[in-house]
Write a protein that holds these residues in place. Structure first.
Motif, PDB file in Angstrom:
ATOM      1  N   LYS A  17      17.475 -10.564 -23.843  1.00 47.07           N
ATOM      2  CA  LYS A  17      16.447  -9.825 -24.594  1.00 47.07           C
ATOM      3  C   LYS A  17      16.525 -10.187 -26.073  1.00 47.07           C
ATOM      4  O   LYS A  17      15.489 -10.414 -26.722  1.00 47.07           O
ATOM      5  CB  LYS A  17      16.627  -8.324 -24.391  1.00 47.07           C
ATOM      6  CG  LYS A  17      16.257  -7.869 -22.994  1.00 47.07           C
ATOM      7  CD  LYS A  17      16.578  -6.410 -22.783  1.00 47.07           C
ATOM      8  CE  LYS A  17      16.315  -6.032 -21.328  1.00 47.07           C
ATOM      9  NZ  LYS A  17      16.812  -4.698 -20.993  1.00 47.07           N
TER      10      LYS A  17
ATOM     11  N   TRP B  40      17.848 -12.966 -27.383  1.00 46.88           N
ATOM     12  CA  TRP B  40      17.493 -14.382 -27.508  1.00 46.88           C
ATOM     13  C   TRP B  40      15.974 -14.555 -27.470  1.00 46.88           C
ATOM     14  O   TRP B  40      15.418 -15.370 -28.214  1.00 46.88           O
ATOM     15  CB  TRP B  40      18.169 -15.177 -26.402  1.00 46.88           C
ATOM     16  CG  TRP B  40      17.965 -16.660 -26.472  1.00 46.88           C
ATOM     17  CD1 TRP B  40      17.193 -17.421 -25.636  1.00 46.88           C
ATOM     18  CD2 TRP B  40      18.539 -17.581 -27.410  1.00 46.88           C
ATOM     19  NE1 TRP B  40      17.257 -18.746 -25.989  1.00 46.88           N
ATOM     20  CE2 TRP B  40      18.088 -18.877 -27.077  1.00 46.88           C
ATOM     21  CE3 TRP B  40      19.404 -17.436 -28.483  1.00 46.88           C
ATOM     22  CZ2 TRP B  40      18.454 -20.011 -27.782  1.00 46.88           C
ATOM     23  CZ3 TRP B  40      19.771 -18.566 -29.180  1.00 46.88           C
ATOM     24  CH2 TRP B  40      19.294 -19.831 -28.832  1.00 46.88           C
ATOM     25  N   SER B  41      15.291 -13.784 -26.640  1.00 42.36           N
ATOM     26  CA  SER B  41      13.832 -13.923 -26.525  1.00 42.36           C
ATOM     27  C   SER B  41      13.121 -13.520 -27.809  1.00 42.36           C
ATOM     28  O   SER B  41      11.984 -13.938 -28.046  1.00 42.36           O
ATOM     29  CB  SER B  41      13.302 -13.111 -25.342  1.00 42.36           C
ATOM     30  OG  SER B  41      13.352 -11.718 -25.635  1.00 42.36           O
ATOM     31  N   GLN B  42      13.775 -12.735 -28.655  1.00 43.40           N
ATOM     32  CA  GLN B  42      13.196 -12.310 -29.922  1.00 43.40           C
ATOM     33  C   GLN B  42      13.605 -13.216 -31.093  1.00 43.40           C
ATOM     34  O   GLN B  42      13.183 -13.006 -32.230  1.00 43.40           O
ATOM     35  CB  GLN B  42      13.613 -10.870 -30.227  1.00 43.40           C
ATOM     36  CG  GLN B  42      13.162  -9.861 -29.186  1.00 43.40           C
ATOM     37  CD  GLN B  42      11.653  -9.834 -29.021  1.00 43.40           C
ATOM     38  OE1 GLN B  42      10.923  -9.770 -30.002  1.00 43.40           O
ATOM     39  NE2 GLN B  42      11.173  -9.910 -27.791  1.00 43.40           N
TER      40      GLN B  42
ATOM     41  N   ARG C 157      16.829 -20.655 -32.811  1.00 41.78           N
ATOM     42  CA  ARG C 157      17.316 -21.134 -31.507  1.00 41.78           C
ATOM     43  C   ARG C 157      17.739 -22.595 -31.613  1.00 41.78           C
ATOM     44  O   ARG C 157      18.781 -22.995 -31.098  1.00 41.78           O
ATOM     45  CB  ARG C 157      16.231 -21.011 -30.437  1.00 41.78           C
ATOM     46  CG  ARG C 157      15.904 -19.606 -30.033  1.00 41.78           C
ATOM     47  CD  ARG C 157      14.924 -19.663 -28.886  1.00 41.78           C
ATOM     48  NE  ARG C 157      14.281 -18.386 -28.671  1.00 41.78           N
ATOM     49  CZ  ARG C 157      13.567 -18.103 -27.607  1.00 41.78           C
ATOM     50  NH1 ARG C 157      13.383 -19.010 -26.668  1.00 41.78           N
ATOM     51  NH2 ARG C 157      13.019 -16.920 -27.472  1.00 41.78           N
TER      52      ARG C 157
END
Length: 77
Positions: free
Chosen positions: A24, A26-28, A34
């Motif tokens: 969660k 990482w997705s933000q 990244r």
């Protein structure tokens, strides 16, 4: 000889919850951040190349050549 111990159900549940939370977060994360993290990872992997290849050989019975190719493929991706 190295041994690997099995995990308890509680340890697996804890690891799953941590991975779920990390996904969660990482997705933000912004794409630039990244990219920076992955570039740092490749540097760490290069620094520990011999160790990682040794793990691949022990884990799956790879030959040195096959493990080296797998390592380089991973770095390239």
């Amino acid at each position: 000889m190295d041994t690997i111990k099995g995990a308890t159900q509680a340890a697996v549940d804890k690891a799953y919850a941590a991975a779920d939370q990390a996904a969660k977060t990482w997705s933000q994360t912004l794409p630039q951040e990244r990219s920076e993290v992955l570039h740092k990872l490749t540097h760490v992997m290069q620094d520990r190349k011999e160790e990682i290849i040794e793990w691949l050989i022990k884990e799956s019975g790879s030959t040195f050549t096959k493990a080296s190719i797998e390592f380089q493929t991973c770095i390239s991706i």
